[in-house]
Design an enzyme around this catalytic site. Structure first.
Site, mmCIF file in Angstrom:
data_model
loop_
_atom_site.group_PDB
_atom_site.id
_atom_site.type_symbol
_atom_site.label_atom_id
_atom_site.label_comp_id
_atom_site.label_asym_id
_atom_site.label_seq_id
_atom_site.Cartn_x
_atom_site.Cartn_y
_atom_site.Cartn_z
ATOM 1 N N LYS A 220 0.839 -1.188 0.000
ATOM 2 C CA LYS A 220 0.000 0.000 0.000
ATOM 3 C C LYS A 220 0.882 1.248 0.000
ATOM 4 C CE LYS A 220 -3.559 2.118 2.980
ATOM 5 N NZ LYS A 220 -4.343 1.902 4.212
ATOM 6 N N SER B 265 -8.954 2.351 4.485
ATOM 7 C CA SER B 265 -8.153 3.003 3.474
ATOM 8 C C SER B 265 -7.332 2.058 2.602
ATOM 9 C CB SER B 265 -7.215 4.012 4.149
ATOM 10 O OG SER B 265 -6.295 3.377 4.993
ATOM 11 N N SER C 44 -8.911 0.285 8.699
ATOM 12 C CA SER C 44 -8.499 0.331 7.301
ATOM 13 C C SER C 44 -7.999 -0.978 6.713
ATOM 14 C CB SER C 44 -7.424 1.409 7.106
ATOM 15 O OG SER C 44 -7.986 2.683 7.221
#
Length: 477
Positions: free
Chosen positions: A71, A148, A172
């Protein structure tokens, strides 16, 4: 290896094939590249170009050669630009070194093929940054994959990757796992290292790990990457035995609390999420566990006030530090409207506000710890809703102030932030479905350092309520 053959296998199976010499790592990487190229136009899960070749990795690690992605937030690799979902960083700033967890990913043998999308600086339960555009949910391209870690979740759910890095400061990992039908474990605070850049990211709320399709991959990866690094603030006891063995052998009889009212953020809970959670409770009873309605007693309003302080102070510090280093003024040309509102609010906070928030976090943590002296696990929905439509969590909505944005996020995800504050492990499992065949995530939370118990029960549920054959509309092959 063809992409559809590759897509049928989890990381554990791919590693075994490579180790046995039945397929080469290069053949697996070629299949993964084709798979990523096939779904990227629809999903937009990658940031920037897919890497032409994987980043260096240990060919003897337990997941040697298995495709992976990181990520674009917090964890970083030497020489790879990081954008963090914000126009403030433009095309990205190359990172000078690996973070400790990135080095562990490499030692585990994971072959990193790209960066996955994040909302701006991670503060959204959807992944729709202005900088790189919305990520779409492979179950329904009009819906959000969550956030997220939405880029990672979308690509893993579409079977372009067997697993991918994710991080979690308020849900997230678990929110996108729920929205995309994945396994999402947030480990205990300190189980994975945040170093060397952070001691306690987001005042201790942030933790790094991954999203996976299977419980055994989740356990095997945690076995490979958990552990203390020099200078880390926390030194957790090592697991009694490997997490993979816990999953294989299953759980002992437990006392489990069932709760379907949000801990934070208010908001109604979709009846389908309640029904899915209650159905899992009945399954657990059938497996020999005691399940009963119960919840820790918390001051939800004080919790939300303190959580807002943590997030907005973190964003203000991060944005102002980046802006000073880059020599720019952080305004609307660089930041989304709600990020700017949070930064402006964070700048007004005093040291006494942070200490007051810490007192609330301490009281919350101790109340939950006392509760876990009575109950081994807590069973809840993961989200208030199965998923949200794209645009519902619009971070560039100028009508929202910091509190309005906070309330909008946690009205959709009122069950996840509690374990970030307490540091307890929590896992989302895809154990329900809607009439549209969208997945519904159900969450289990354990006591601090209790990942073994959590993963053992997760393995039992995967066997009792298997989800491997449930595939999204946008999928490799």
């Amino acid at each position: 290896m063809k992409p559809d053959e590759y897509a049928d296998l989890d990381a554990t199976a791919l590693a075994a094939l490579i180790r046995a010499g039945e397929v080469t790592a290069e053949e697996v990487h070629a299949a993964a590249a084709d798979a990523l190229d096939a779904v990227q136009p629809a999903l937009n899960g990658l940031v920037g170009e897919r890497f032409a070749t994987p980043l260096d990795h240990d060919a003897t690690g337990p997941f040697a050669g298995v495709p992976f992605a990181i990520k674009d937030l917090i964890v970083h690799a030497a020489g790879v630009p990081q954008r963090a979902g914000t126009r403030l960083l433009g095309e990205g700033v190359p990172m000078p070194a690996d973070t400790y967890l990135m080095a562990r990913f490499r030692r585990a043998g994971l072959a990193t093929l790209g960066l996955t999308a994040t909302p701006e600086l991670g503060f959204n339960a959807s992944t729709e940054p202005v900088a790189t555009g919305p990520v779409r949910n492979p179950w329904d391209l009009g819906r959000s994959p969550g956030g997220s870690s939405g880029g990672s979740a979308a690509l893993v759910a579409a079977r372009a990757l067997p697993m991918a890095h994710a991080n979690d400061g308020g849900g997230s990992i678990r929110i996108p796992a729920a929205a995309c039908g994945l396994v999402g474990l947030k480990p205990s605070r300190g189980r994975t290292s945040p170093g060397p850049d952070y001691a306690d990211p987001l005042l201790g709320l942030g933790i790094e790990f991954a999203v996976t399709r299977t419980v055994r991959d989740c356990a095997g990866l945690l076995d490979a990457v958990h552990g203390h690094e020099p200078g880390d603030r926390y030194l957790l006891p090592d697991p009694v035995r490997p997490y993979a063995e816990e999953v294989r052998d299953g759980s002992r009889p437990l006392r489990i609390a069932l709760h379907t009212t949000p801990f934070s953020g208010g908001g109604a809970v979709d009846p389908r999420c309640v029904a899915a959670t209650e159905a899992v409770g009945r399954t657990l009873e059938g497996l020999g566990h005691t399940v009963e309605p119960a919840a820790p007693e918390l001051d939800a309003a004080a919790f939300d006030d303190a959580n807002l302080v943590a997030w907005t102070s973190f964003l203000a510090d991060g944005v102002d530090s980046l802006a000073a280093a880059l020599g720019v003024e952080p305004g609307p040309g660089y930041l989304e409207a709600t990020t700017l509102a949070c930064v402006e609010y964070g700048r007004t906070l005093r040291a006494s506000d942070l200490y007051a928030a810490d007192r609330v976090f301490n009281a919350t943590t101790r109340a939950v710890a006392r509760f876990h002296q009575q109950y081994d696990l807590v069973l809840t929905p993961t989200m208030n809703v199965p998923s949200t439509p794209l645009g519902h969590l619009d971070a560039d909505d100028g009508s929202l102030d910091a509190r309005g944005w906070y309330d909008r996020i946690f009205a959709t995800a009122g069950f996840t932030a509690l374990s970030n504050v307490t540091g307890n492990p929590a896992i989302s499992l895809p154990l329900g479905r809607t009439e549209e065949e969208w997945p519904i995530g159900v969450q289990l939370t354990g006591p601090y350092a209790g990942e073994g118990t959590l993963l053992a029960v997760a393995g039992d549920l995967e066997r009792a309520l298997p989800w491997a054959g449930h595939r999204p509309a946008t999928v490799v092959g």
